[in-house]
Enzyme design. Sequence first.
Site: not given
Length: 545
Positions: A289, A291, A318, A321-322, A350-351, A399, A447, A474
């Site tokens: 990730d 991000h 990923d 995001d964030r 997943n993002h 991922h 999660r 992840h």
Amino acid sequence: MSAEDSSNASSSNPSAAETSISSTPDASQPVGMEVVDRSNEDPKANEEMALKLKNQGNEELVKGHYLEAIGFYSEALEYDPTSAVILSNRAQAYIKVENYGLAMADATAALETDPKYAKAYYRRGSAQFALTHYKEARKDFKKVCQLKPKDKDARSKYQACDKAVKQDAFSKAIMSEKTAPLSDTYDPNSISLNAASYDGPNPALEGVVSDMAVEATLFEMGNLSRDFVLAAMERFKNQKLIHKRYVARILISCKRYFENLSTLTEISLPSDPPESDPDAAPRVTVCGDTHGQYYDVLNIFEMNGHPSRNNPYLFNGDFVDRGSFSVEVILTYLMWKLHDPSCIYLTRGNHETKNMNKIYGFEGEVKAKYDDKIFDLFLEVFSHLPLAAVLESKVFVTHGGLPTTEGVSLNDIRKIKRGCEPPESGLMSDLMWSDPQPFPGKSPSKRGVGYSFGPDITEKFLEFNKLSLLVRSHEVKEEGYLVEHGGKTITIFSAPNYCDTMGNKGAFIHFDATMEPKFTQYTSVPHPDVKPMAYSAGMGGMFGL
């Protein structure tokens, strides 16, 4: 410089350090929900100890030490197992580390003790919202508003949930009409580019091209010049953007490329070593990730060299995001792909999904920097990304993790239909969302989506498919990576000091002909003063950011 040479890494970048698989960090896991009930001991002593541990947990939570906070809260619950306050506080810590299933369980347990505890409804609603369970989240925030009618923040969150419910219903109605993809109808030629006012890079040396057909060919796969990619990266570094017309061409070209790929990417080692490290063995670099942490991505390239045919990268989902420089990160990856498809490989996380982008900032960022049409084109690209890769027929990279159903073959993965948002269950969901667990079998995920898989599941999948290792991402890891399942599973996470709060290292992996992982760790680098989730339309506050 040579990223494999630990002495060189230390001298040119003191934040970087290389290790082999034999020096793995401790594989201890955060404390789970199980608690020891000490209620039959001295009640007053229990109350005092629970209060002391709760306060220690609060201190760690404020510092951003979320796993430590979870540990203190869990210990406090041994002395006061039904404390609504402690359960709710631990739920908040779980939200911070994206363990939404555990957060919901704690908040629900808190409400069993105190049905009028507003913070527990707030925590559960936040976790529900993060999982895109908008209707359930709306119910919880409505309850908060009833309990705290003057709470403006609760009212704002309720309104956000209500809006999300309506938007979700509208989106489903639109999707049912099976309209043509935007990439089939959107015309970049219609986007005006004023050569006199645009001071950014152009794909042609002579500047802005007047012939639109010629310009379009410059963005076809394998045609984008290295000079343009590097100039765009430098412009991003200076907090400037490239022109919207060029972005549209990048996205449409990449979407058409990815939709014709297999769901499973086969990656071979290059024949020669990287140009930046000619003494190294030919290798592939695997990153986890990132991000939206663009300046940390630049640091990876500074340490390890830019992508090239002889220095290929695999970024394992990923990308966005964030972090609030997600546009810059994903455009950088896509531009390198257009320059040379063999220099960089991407798998979907997943993002890279519509619902996550709405909550965690990417949608707002794209619309702030470009517009809603460009965001929709990004979603098309994401929906067609491969879900997994295999290195030299030995290392499986995805991922999230493995399917929990026995007998899933690589050919089954190749056949997964893409071009859609992931369902809440099934093979695609497992690959994008699942996590390893230390004990055998499978369990509902912490999660709240998918499952956790044990070492026996890993062993069976690898043996069935004649593979030797699973690499997944992840999850943030304190050392940037973690080796589990008897050395058969590696988690790699490449966003150091995640969300500017976690204090973790980042890491990447080199695989050469031996297929033995070699890790390089590094710390975060400074970035402009833009906070994580700056474009999340107020949702950052829902998760304490």
